[in-house]
Design an enzyme around this catalytic site. Structure first.
Site, PDB file in Angstrom:
ATOM      1  N   SER A 111      17.307  71.629 -33.946  1.00  0.00           N
ATOM      2  CA  SER A 111      18.194  70.971 -34.929  1.00  0.00           C
ATOM      3  C   SER A 111      18.007  71.563 -36.321  1.00  0.00           C
ATOM      4  O   SER A 111      18.967  71.708 -37.070  1.00  0.00           O
ATOM      5  CB  SER A 111      17.951  69.461 -34.950  1.00  0.00           C
ATOM      6  N   ASN A 164       7.805  77.801 -42.843  1.00  0.00           N
ATOM      7  CA  ASN A 164       7.704  76.806 -41.777  1.00  0.00           C
ATOM      8  C   ASN A 164       8.060  75.454 -42.346  1.00  0.00           C
ATOM      9  O   ASN A 164       7.862  75.199 -43.545  1.00  0.00           O
ATOM     10  CB  ASN A 164       6.270  76.757 -41.217  1.00  0.00           C
ATOM     11  N   MET A 169       6.538  75.778 -31.621  1.00  0.00           N
ATOM     12  CA  MET A 169       5.331  75.026 -31.306  1.00  0.00           C
ATOM     13  C   MET A 169       4.153  75.897 -30.885  1.00  0.00           C
ATOM     14  O   MET A 169       3.271  75.446 -30.155  1.00  0.00           O
ATOM     15  CB  MET A 169       5.650  74.002 -30.210  1.00  0.00           C
ATOM     16  N   ARG A 170       4.143  77.147 -31.303  1.00  0.00           N
ATOM     17  CA  ARG A 170       2.978  77.999 -31.010  1.00  0.00           C
ATOM     18  C   ARG A 170       2.266  78.337 -32.323  1.00  0.00           C
ATOM     19  O   ARG A 170       2.923  78.668 -33.323  1.00  0.00           O
ATOM     20  CB  ARG A 170       3.405  79.303 -30.318  1.00  0.00           C
ATOM     21  N   HIS A 210       7.201  71.438 -41.780  1.00  0.00           N
ATOM     22  CA  HIS A 210       6.205  70.573 -41.135  1.00  0.00           C
ATOM     23  C   HIS A 210       6.564  69.124 -41.458  1.00  0.00           C
ATOM     24  O   HIS A 210       6.827  68.804 -42.625  1.00  0.00           O
ATOM     25  CB  HIS A 210       4.806  70.923 -41.661  1.00  0.00           C
ATOM     26  N   ASP A 258      -0.590  75.155 -41.260  1.00  0.00           N
ATOM     27  CA  ASP A 258       0.097  74.188 -42.137  1.00  0.00           C
ATOM     28  C   ASP A 258      -0.518  74.154 -43.531  1.00  0.00           C
ATOM     29  O   ASP A 258      -0.784  73.081 -44.090  1.00  0.00           O
ATOM     30  CB  ASP A 258       0.025  72.775 -41.509  1.00  0.00           C
ATOM     31  N   GLN A 314      15.973  64.429 -43.320  1.00  0.00           N
ATOM     32  CA  GLN A 314      15.653  65.094 -44.595  1.00  0.00           C
ATOM     33  C   GLN A 314      15.287  66.564 -44.378  1.00  0.00           C
ATOM     34  O   GLN A 314      15.571  67.404 -45.227  1.00  0.00           O
ATOM     35  CB  GLN A 314      14.482  64.368 -45.293  1.00  0.00           C
ATOM     36  N   GLU A 315      14.693  66.870 -43.225  1.00  0.00           N
ATOM     37  CA  GLU A 315      14.386  68.276 -42.914  1.00  0.00           C
ATOM     38  C   GLU A 315      15.666  69.109 -42.957  1.00  0.00           C
ATOM     39  O   GLU A 315      15.688  70.232 -43.477  1.00  0.00           O
ATOM     40  CB  GLU A 315      13.742  68.377 -41.533  1.00  0.00           C
TER      41      GLU A 315
HETATM   42  C1  GRF Z   1      10.636  68.037 -35.172  1.00  0.00           C
HETATM   43  O1  GRF Z   1       9.559  67.151 -34.911  1.00  0.00           O
HETATM   44  C2  GRF Z   1      10.531  68.507 -36.587  1.00  0.00           C
HETATM   45  O2  GRF Z   1       9.944  67.515 -37.402  1.00  0.00           O
HETATM   46  C3  GRF Z   1       9.625  69.691 -36.494  1.00  0.00           C
HETATM   47  O3  GRF Z   1       9.871  70.275 -35.225  1.00  0.00           O
HETATM   48  C4  GRF Z   1      10.399  69.274 -34.333  1.00  0.00           C
HETATM   49  C5  GRF Z   1      11.634  69.742 -33.637  1.00  0.00           C
HETATM   50  O4  GRF Z   1      12.554  70.165 -34.578  1.00  0.00           O
HETATM   51  N1  GRF Z   1       9.920  70.614 -37.562  1.00  0.00           N
HETATM   52  P1  GRF Z   1      13.944  70.882 -34.126  1.00  0.00           P
HETATM   53  O5  GRF Z   1      14.909  69.774 -33.819  1.00  0.00           O
HETATM   54  O6  GRF Z   1      13.638  71.718 -32.888  1.00  0.00           O
HETATM   55  O7  GRF Z   1      14.347  71.693 -35.313  1.00  0.00           O
END
Ligand code: GRF
Length: 195
Positions: free
Chosen positions: A12, A106, A89-90, A108, A144, A172-173
């Site tokens: 997203s 990145n 996620m790596r 977070h 991070d 908000q991201e």
């Molecule tokens: C979400 O938990 C976001 O907070 C973190 O990565 C996870 C998935 O985000 N940044 P996305 O929908 O794959 O961008």
């Protein structure tokens, strides 16, 4: 500027970034890369006509260096200027990060330096925080931990669950990351603080 966006899931944040790179924006999406072939964001990127790559981390088992070499080799032909990690996620070690120092971002889901690592919303709720949020930072070898380029704050509500808080932060991201990327791509590293 040519931007590669690394994802692991639905993407997203990647979609928000791609949608923002239009008109006079100094950057364009040049690659969407995932460490897993079943990331929902890959299909969406393909439909947008954006080149995609998959570098599955599993064949490399614990050999991070070999995985990161494969990552670097996969990115090289795309002439990338900036890497944006977005739900990737790596953990990346200095082997990959150092050559990209100052050119990798990145997002977070916490107000760094609080709550580095995983399960940030559950930890913030457990700690009784009254506000939470997200941070865009430059990626350094420490997890991070790089210079903050932007933060967005949200209230924690009394009946919040990790899921309800996550949803409020994610919203908000999608606002913060595009603003930060546009500035960063234009060479402006002044932090963005929302609201
Ligand atoms: C979400 O938990 C976001 O907070 C973190 O990565 C996870 C998935 O985000 N940044 P996305 O929908 O794959 O961008």
């Amino acid at each position: 500027k040519r931007v590669a966006i690394f994802i692991s899931g639905g993407g997203s944040n990647m979609r928000a970034l791609v949608r923002s790179m239009t008109g006079d924006h100094p950057a364009r999406p040049a690659l969407v890369l995932s460490n897993t072939a079943d990331a929902g964001g890959l299909e969406w990127a393909r439909a947008e006509g954006i080149p995609t790559e998959v570098v599955d981390h599993r064949p490399f088992k614990g050999d991070r260096a070999a995985f990161e070499t494969a990552l670097a080799e996969c990115v090289a032909p795309h002439a990338i200027d900036i890497i944006a990690l977005a739900g990737f996620m790596r953990v990346l070690t200095s082997g990959f990060v150092t050559p990209w120092r100052g050119r990798m971002l990145n997002i977070h889901p916490s107000l760094l330096p609080k709550y580095r690592g995983l399960d940030t919303h559950a930890r913030a709720l457990a700690a009784g925080e009254t506000e939470a949020g997200c941070t865009v930072h430059e990626v350094t070898p420490a997890l991070d931990d790089g210079p903050v380029l932007g933060q967005a704050r949200v209230p924690v509500l009394p009946d919040d669950t990790p899921e309800s808080l996550a949803a409020r932060v994610l919203e908000q991201e999608h606002i913060l990351y595009p603003i930060v990327l546009r500035r960063f791509a234009g060479g402006d590293r002044r932090p963005v603080m929302l609201p």
